[in-house]
Design a protein around this motif. Structure first.
Motif, PDB file in Angstrom:
ATOM      1  N   SER A 146       7.047  -5.186   2.488  1.00 37.80           N
ATOM      2  CA  SER A 146       5.918  -4.273   2.339  1.00 37.80           C
ATOM      3  C   SER A 146       5.575  -3.628   3.667  1.00 37.80           C
ATOM      4  CB  SER A 146       4.707  -4.970   1.722  1.00 37.80           C
ATOM      5  OG  SER A 146       4.208  -5.958   2.583  1.00 37.80           O
ATOM      6  N   ILE A 147       5.124  -2.385   3.568  1.00 38.17           N
ATOM      7  CA  ILE A 147       4.776  -1.565   4.726  1.00 38.17           C
ATOM      8  C   ILE A 147       3.323  -1.137   4.570  1.00 38.17           C
ATOM      9  CG2 ILE A 147       5.234   0.668   5.829  1.00 38.17           C
ATOM     10  CD1 ILE A 147       8.116   0.482   4.933  1.00 38.17           C
ATOM     11  N   ASN A 148       2.522  -1.324   5.615  1.00 35.75           N
ATOM     12  CA  ASN A 148       1.133  -0.856   5.584  1.00 35.75           C
ATOM     13  C   ASN A 148       1.092   0.632   5.902  1.00 35.75           C
ATOM     14  OD1 ASN A 148      -0.644  -3.456   5.417  1.00 35.75           O
ATOM     15  ND2 ASN A 148       0.986  -3.921   6.888  1.00 35.75           N
ATOM     16  N   ILE A 149       0.557   1.411   4.993  1.00 33.61           N
ATOM     17  CA  ILE A 149       0.463   2.846   5.225  1.00 33.61           C
ATOM     18  C   ILE A 149      -1.019   3.257   5.236  1.00 33.61           C
ATOM     19  CG2 ILE A 149       0.955   5.149   4.234  1.00 33.61           C
ATOM     20  CD1 ILE A 149       3.433   3.940   5.541  1.00 33.61           C
ATOM     21  N   ALA A 150      -1.409   3.928   6.321  1.00 27.49           N
ATOM     22  CA  ALA A 150      -2.799   4.371   6.456  1.00 27.49           C
ATOM     23  C   ALA A 150      -3.069   5.501   5.459  1.00 27.49           C
ATOM     24  CB  ALA A 150      -3.042   4.863   7.878  1.00 27.49           C
ATOM     25  N   GLY A 151      -4.289   5.580   4.973  1.00 25.67           N
ATOM     26  CA  GLY A 151      -4.678   6.620   4.024  1.00 25.67           C
ATOM     27  C   GLY A 151      -4.347   8.011   4.530  1.00 25.67           C
ATOM     28  N   ARG A 152      -4.648   8.236   5.795  1.00 26.91           N
ATOM     29  CA  ARG A 152      -4.393   9.542   6.388  1.00 26.91           C
ATOM     30  C   ARG A 152      -2.911   9.916   6.324  1.00 26.91           C
ATOM     31  NH1 ARG A 152      -7.212  11.984  11.385  1.00 26.91           N
ATOM     32  NH2 ARG A 152      -5.859  13.732  11.888  1.00 26.91           N
ATOM     33  N   HIS A 153      -2.035   8.916   6.476  1.00 27.89           N
ATOM     34  CA  HIS A 153      -0.596   9.162   6.414  1.00 27.89           C
ATOM     35  C   HIS A 153      -0.134   9.375   4.970  1.00 27.89           C
ATOM     36  CE1 HIS A 153       3.736   7.786   7.650  1.00 27.89           C
ATOM     37  NE2 HIS A 153       3.683   9.059   7.324  1.00 27.89           N
ATOM     38  N   SER A 183     -10.368   1.481  -0.022  1.00 28.94           N
ATOM     39  CA  SER A 183     -11.339   2.546   0.226  1.00 28.94           C
ATOM     40  C   SER A 183     -10.693   3.928   0.238  1.00 28.94           C
ATOM     41  CB  SER A 183     -12.093   2.302   1.526  1.00 28.94           C
ATOM     42  OG  SER A 183     -11.181   1.961   2.534  1.00 28.94           O
ATOM     43  N   MET A 184      -9.439   3.984   0.737  1.00 28.79           N
ATOM     44  CA  MET A 184      -8.811   5.307   0.808  1.00 28.79           C
ATOM     45  C   MET A 184      -8.389   5.820  -0.565  1.00 28.79           C
ATOM     46  SD  MET A 184      -5.208   5.772   0.504  1.00 28.79           S
ATOM     47  CE  MET A 184      -5.733   7.339   1.116  1.00 28.79           C
ATOM     48  N   LEU A 185      -8.113   4.890  -1.479  1.00 31.87           N
ATOM     49  CA  LEU A 185      -7.644   5.272  -2.813  1.00 31.87           C
ATOM     50  C   LEU A 185      -8.690   6.056  -3.589  1.00 31.87           C
ATOM     51  CD1 LEU A 185      -5.786   2.070  -4.010  1.00 31.87           C
ATOM     52  CD2 LEU A 185      -4.797   4.288  -3.487  1.00 31.87           C
TER      53      LEU A 185
END
Ligand code: C2E
Ligand code: MG
Ligand code: MG
Ligand code: MG
Length: 298
Positions: free
Chosen positions: A122-129, A160-162
């Motif tokens: 798994s890879i953590n992806i920031a909302g902005r990205h 929160s980004m979702l």
């Protein structure tokens, strides 16, 4: 800030300029300086990945989470909890995310070449990205370039980004699903709890936040929250992972609730690629000649 500072300097004289610098300029300067250091870290190869196993209650390895590390030559190790939020304030987070994607794909490629039974990462992806237009084309291109099936990649995003831009997220996540990637919600339970988005979004996994796991075995409220998340996930046909398992008692508590998988120092700390590799099952290597392994690798 620099422009305003110069204006002050020109109109009100040197003393005012210095005062401005002291009161406000220093902070702005410090942030710009921090971003420059992160950029330099990318260019100078100071960033690397470690891999934390995710396991069943019996300890059987099921997948890994890739976590970024920054080793600065004079400042030492800098925590992602510190520099990721700063990178997220600008497009630096896109460059970091792309570095992470490529690093993980290279590692998976290496595992295949070395004859391991490869597990998802798994890879953590920031909302902005996630919502930026380059994200999907980049991941598609890289999966093709490294010839890796999307089923080996899981994307972790925060709750929160979702909900910030649900329609965009639904379409991006659907595209990820069409690449065979799975999607998990990280730190679940800490964002705004709008349950209706859970049925709209194409999700696979809920990661129960460490803050609920930590005292789940001693505090009734925390136990209730964990149990509620597990039950919610079950009725929505999602997989649950408890993060931050540090004790046998926490494990037993979550296991009784029917949590599917576990991650935490009780089982494994994040590890170097070399140490993570040792946990993988080696397939019969005789089918690979030394030459073909080299060819797959480079
Ligand atoms: P996260 O994605 O929720 O990752 C879990 C964090 O908890 C990791 O910290 C991990 O080392 C730590 N952890 C795991 N098990 C335990 C445990 O049993 N006890 C305790 N006390 N901690 C545990 P880490 O690596 O420092 O990362 C912190 C956060 O920084 C991550 O939280 C994630 O939000 C962010 N991050 C890390 N790597 C990346 C990355 O490659 N990209 C992005 N965008 N963010 C990242
Ligand atoms: Mg995570
Ligand atoms: Mg997490
Ligand atoms: Mg967390």
């Amino acid at each position: 800030h620099a422009d305003i500072a110069m204006y002050h300097a020109k109109t009100k004289g040197r003393d005012n300029f210095q005062l401005y610098t002291q009161l406000m300029g220093e902070k702005a300067h410090a942030e710009g300086e921090y971003e420059r250091r992160i950029q330099a870290a990318l260019e100078l190869n100071q960033l690397s990945m470690v891999y934390q196993p995710k396991v069943t209650a019996q300890g059987t390895l099921v997948s890994f989470e890739a976590l970024i590390r920054w080793h600065h030559p004079t400042l030492g190790d800098i925590s992602p909890a510190e520099f990721i939020p700063i990178a997220e304030q600008s497009n630096l987070i896109v460059a970091i995310g792309e570095f992470v994607i490529v690093s993980v794909l290279k590692t998976i490629k290496q595992w295949f070449a070395q004859g391991y039974q490869v597990l998802p990462v798994s890879i953590n992806i920031a909302g902005r990205h996630l919502v930026c237009p380059e994200f999907l084309p980049f991941i598609k291109t890289q999966l093709t370039h490294y010839n890796i099936d999307g089923k080996y990649i899981e994307i972790e995003i925060t709750e929160s980004m979702l909900i910030e831009d649900i329609d965009t997220c639904v379409s991006i996540l659907n595209e990820l699903k069409s690449l065979n990637c799975s999607v998990s919600v990280d730190d679940f339970g800490t964002g705004y709890s709008s349950l209706s988005y859970l049925k709209i979004l194409p999700l696979d996994i809920l990661k129960i936040d460490r803050s609920f796991v930590a005292e789940s075995d001693v505090k009734n409220e925390d136990a209730e929250i964990c149990a509620t998340i597990v039950n919610l996930a079950k009725s929505l046909k999602l997989t649950t992972i408890a993060e931050g398992i540090e004790t046998e008692s926490q494990l037993a508590t979550l296991q009784k609730m029917g949590c599917d998988y576990y991650q935490g120092f009780y089982f494994h700390r994040p590890q170097s690629v070399a140490d993570a590799s040792k946990l993988l099952i080696q397939k019969d290597l005789t089918q690979y000649s030394e030459e073909s392994v080299v060819n797959i690798l480079y």
